[in-house]
Write a protein that holds these residues in place. Structure first.
Motif, PDB file in Angstrom:
ATOM      1  N   PHE A  79       6.771   0.460  -5.114  1.00 51.70           N
ATOM      2  CA  PHE A  79       6.463  -0.871  -5.636  1.00 51.70           C
ATOM      3  C   PHE A  79       7.362  -1.908  -4.979  1.00 51.70           C
ATOM      4  O   PHE A  79       8.580  -1.759  -4.942  1.00 51.70           O
ATOM      5  CB  PHE A  79       6.639  -0.901  -7.158  1.00 51.70           C
ATOM      6  CG  PHE A  79       5.656  -0.035  -7.881  1.00 51.70           C
ATOM      7  CD1 PHE A  79       4.341  -0.452  -8.052  1.00 51.70           C
ATOM      8  CD2 PHE A  79       6.029   1.208  -8.371  1.00 51.70           C
ATOM      9  CE1 PHE A  79       3.419   0.351  -8.703  1.00 51.70           C
ATOM     10  CE2 PHE A  79       5.118   2.015  -9.036  1.00 51.70           C
ATOM     11  CZ  PHE A  79       3.808   1.585  -9.188  1.00 51.70           C
ATOM     12  N   THR A  80       6.743  -2.966  -4.460  1.00 47.93           N
ATOM     13  CA  THR A  80       7.492  -4.047  -3.820  1.00 47.93           C
ATOM     14  C   THR A  80       7.515  -5.303  -4.670  1.00 47.93           C
ATOM     15  O   THR A  80       8.334  -6.188  -4.447  1.00 47.93           O
ATOM     16  CB  THR A  80       6.904  -4.382  -2.438  1.00 47.93           C
ATOM     17  OG1 THR A  80       5.536  -4.779  -2.605  1.00 47.93           O
ATOM     18  CG2 THR A  80       6.975  -3.180  -1.510  1.00 47.93           C
ATOM     19  N   GLU A  81       6.600  -5.369  -5.649  1.00 44.60           N
ATOM     20  CA  GLU A  81       6.538  -6.531  -6.527  1.00 44.60           C
ATOM     21  C   GLU A  81       5.862  -6.133  -7.837  1.00 44.60           C
ATOM     22  O   GLU A  81       4.849  -5.444  -7.832  1.00 44.60           O
ATOM     23  CB  GLU A  81       5.728  -7.638  -5.847  1.00 44.60           C
ATOM     24  CG  GLU A  81       5.718  -8.938  -6.580  1.00 44.60           C
ATOM     25  CD  GLU A  81       4.944 -10.028  -5.838  1.00 44.60           C
ATOM     26  OE1 GLU A  81       4.709 -11.068  -6.459  1.00 44.60           O
ATOM     27  OE2 GLU A  81       4.572  -9.828  -4.659  1.00 44.60           O
ATOM     28  N   LEU A  82       6.449  -6.568  -8.954  1.00 43.03           N
ATOM     29  CA  LEU A  82       5.891  -6.303 -10.279  1.00 43.03           C
ATOM     30  C   LEU A  82       6.065  -7.555 -11.127  1.00 43.03           C
ATOM     31  O   LEU A  82       7.190  -7.960 -11.397  1.00 43.03           O
ATOM     32  CB  LEU A  82       6.604  -5.123 -10.956  1.00 43.03           C
ATOM     33  CG  LEU A  82       6.421  -3.767 -10.287  1.00 43.03           C
ATOM     34  CD1 LEU A  82       7.462  -2.774 -10.777  1.00 43.03           C
ATOM     35  CD2 LEU A  82       5.020  -3.240 -10.549  1.00 43.03           C
ATOM     36  N   ALA A  83       4.977  -8.189 -11.512  1.00 39.81           N
ATOM     37  CA  ALA A  83       5.003  -9.373 -12.366  1.00 39.81           C
ATOM     38  C   ALA A  83       3.962  -9.155 -13.464  1.00 39.81           C
ATOM     39  O   ALA A  83       2.834  -9.649 -13.378  1.00 39.81           O
ATOM     40  CB  ALA A  83       4.717 -10.632 -11.562  1.00 39.81           C
ATOM     41  N   ALA A  89       2.440  -5.210  -6.232  1.00 35.33           N
ATOM     42  CA  ALA A  89       2.253  -4.889  -4.817  1.00 35.33           C
ATOM     43  C   ALA A  89       3.000  -3.584  -4.543  1.00 35.33           C
ATOM     44  O   ALA A  89       4.012  -3.286  -5.179  1.00 35.33           O
ATOM     45  CB  ALA A  89       2.794  -6.013  -3.934  1.00 35.33           C
ATOM     46  N   TYR A  90       2.454  -2.838  -3.599  1.00 30.37           N
ATOM     47  CA  TYR A  90       3.091  -1.576  -3.250  1.00 30.37           C
ATOM     48  C   TYR A  90       2.781  -1.217  -1.803  1.00 30.37           C
ATOM     49  O   TYR A  90       1.775  -1.609  -1.237  1.00 30.37           O
ATOM     50  CB  TYR A  90       2.662  -0.447  -4.190  1.00 30.37           C
ATOM     51  CG  TYR A  90       1.181  -0.338  -4.453  1.00 30.37           C
ATOM     52  CD1 TYR A  90       0.335   0.349  -3.572  1.00 30.37           C
ATOM     53  CD2 TYR A  90       0.609  -0.914  -5.584  1.00 30.37           C
ATOM     54  CE1 TYR A  90      -1.021   0.454  -3.826  1.00 30.37           C
ATOM     55  CE2 TYR A  90      -0.748  -0.807  -5.839  1.00 30.37           C
ATOM     56  CZ  TYR A  90      -1.549  -0.127  -4.956  1.00 30.37           C
ATOM     57  OH  TYR A  90      -2.897  -0.024  -5.203  1.00 30.37           O
ATOM     58  N   ARG A  91       3.712  -0.455  -1.232  1.00 39.86           N
ATOM     59  CA  ARG A  91       3.539   0.094   0.107  1.00 39.86           C
ATOM     60  C   ARG A  91       3.199   1.569  -0.048  1.00 39.86           C
ATOM     61  O   ARG A  91       3.875   2.292  -0.756  1.00 39.86           O
ATOM     62  CB  ARG A  91       4.804  -0.057   0.937  1.00 39.86           C
ATOM     63  CG  ARG A  91       5.091  -1.489   1.296  1.00 39.86           C
ATOM     64  CD  ARG A  91       5.928  -1.580   2.580  1.00 39.86           C
ATOM     65  NE  ARG A  91       5.779  -2.900   3.165  1.00 39.86           N
ATOM     66  CZ  ARG A  91       4.785  -3.291   3.949  1.00 39.86           C
ATOM     67  NH1 ARG A  91       3.834  -2.456   4.273  1.00 39.86           N
ATOM     68  NH2 ARG A  91       4.719  -4.506   4.420  1.00 39.86           N
ATOM     69  N   SER A  92       2.121   1.973   0.615  1.00 44.79           N
ATOM     70  CA  SER A  92       1.684   3.368   0.587  1.00 44.79           C
ATOM     71  C   SER A  92       2.116   4.042   1.876  1.00 44.79           C
ATOM     72  O   SER A  92       2.033   3.439   2.954  1.00 44.79           O
ATOM     73  CB  SER A  92       0.158   3.452   0.494  1.00 44.79           C
ATOM     74  OG  SER A  92      -0.309   2.775  -0.640  1.00 44.79           O
ATOM     75  N   LEU A  93       2.556   5.277   1.761  1.00 44.07           N
ATOM     76  CA  LEU A  93       2.871   6.066   2.939  1.00 44.07           C
ATOM     77  C   LEU A  93       1.587   6.730   3.416  1.00 44.07           C
ATOM     78  O   LEU A  93       0.970   7.509   2.685  1.00 44.07           O
ATOM     79  CB  LEU A  93       3.936   7.120   2.621  1.00 44.07           C
ATOM     80  CG  LEU A  93       4.313   8.035   3.784  1.00 44.07           C
ATOM     81  CD1 LEU A  93       4.907   7.222   4.945  1.00 44.07           C
ATOM     82  CD2 LEU A  93       5.294   9.103   3.312  1.00 44.07           C
ATOM     83  N   THR A 107      -0.554  -3.029  -0.193  1.00 46.59           N
ATOM     84  CA  THR A 107      -1.627  -3.436  -1.095  1.00 46.59           C
ATOM     85  C   THR A 107      -1.050  -4.449  -2.082  1.00 46.59           C
ATOM     86  O   THR A 107       0.025  -4.213  -2.642  1.00 46.59           O
ATOM     87  CB  THR A 107      -2.181  -2.239  -1.885  1.00 46.59           C
ATOM     88  OG1 THR A 107      -2.728  -1.287  -0.967  1.00 46.59           O
ATOM     89  CG2 THR A 107      -3.272  -2.666  -2.861  1.00 46.59           C
ATOM     90  N   ILE A 108      -1.761  -5.548  -2.293  1.00 49.53           N
ATOM     91  CA  ILE A 108      -1.370  -6.569  -3.272  1.00 49.53           C
ATOM     92  C   ILE A 108      -2.512  -6.695  -4.269  1.00 49.53           C
ATOM     93  O   ILE A 108      -3.674  -6.849  -3.874  1.00 49.53           O
ATOM     94  CB  ILE A 108      -1.104  -7.929  -2.602  1.00 49.53           C
ATOM     95  CG1 ILE A 108       0.015  -7.805  -1.571  1.00 49.53           C
ATOM     96  CG2 ILE A 108      -0.781  -8.999  -3.651  1.00 49.53           C
ATOM     97  CD1 ILE A 108       0.145  -9.012  -0.653  1.00 49.53           C
TER      98      ILE A 108
END
Length: 154
Positions: A79-83, A89-93, A107-108
């Motif tokens: 997770f890169t952002e949580l509001a 938003a998150y980055r998937s491997l 992904t946002i």
């Protein structure tokens, strides 16, 4: 970035909970023909979601076998952002593509009230080529259709 949108018959808080809890994710996250089992979820910025997606439908199993892909794949997202309950938003491997080095993919997701429901806007980075990007968009579109069906149930 490519955009996928749906309006679903649930509040942003309900959609948030379906997107950010093991019980919610396992109910709709997988594309048709697959099952999702959440192995670990740390819902903090920098926290990780680890889940296993397993093909169950005969046509999905056949497709994966014909293409030399495993029937179960462990996936990781950070997770890169949580509001809560409006944006995550998150980055998937991406480490499951044969003959391709692993890389990350962003992904946002935005959740906005719309009438009696929620407008879900998902923006995704393209993958390494057009074929895999089309597969990604088809899978994510199917996931949103699953979410839409889930919250529409009486």
């Amino acid at each position: 970035m490519q955009t996928i949108e749906r309006t679903v018959a649930a509040s942003p808080q309900t959609v948030w909970e379906l997107w950010t809890t093991p019980q919610g994710i396992s109910r709709w996250w997988a594309p048709d023909g697959f099952r999702t089992d959440v192995d670990r979820l740390d819902l903090t910025e920098g926290g990780e979601l680890v889940y296993t997606m397993t093909a169950e439908a005969p046509e999905q199993v056949a497709f994966l076998e014909q293409n030399g892909l495993p029937l179960s794949t462990e996936s990781r997202k950070v997770f890169t952002e949580l509001a809560e309950p409006h944006r995550l938003a998150y980055r998937s491997l991406i480490d499951f593509v044969p003959d391709h080095e692993p890389y990350e993919h962003l992904t946002i997701v935005e959740l906005e009230p719309e009438g009696d429901g929620t407008r879900v806007t998902m923006r995704v980075e393209p993958l390494h080529d057009e074929v895999w990007t089309e597969r990604l968009i088809a899978g994510r579109t199917n996931e949103l259709e699953n979410l839409e069906r889930l919250v529409a149930r009486p």
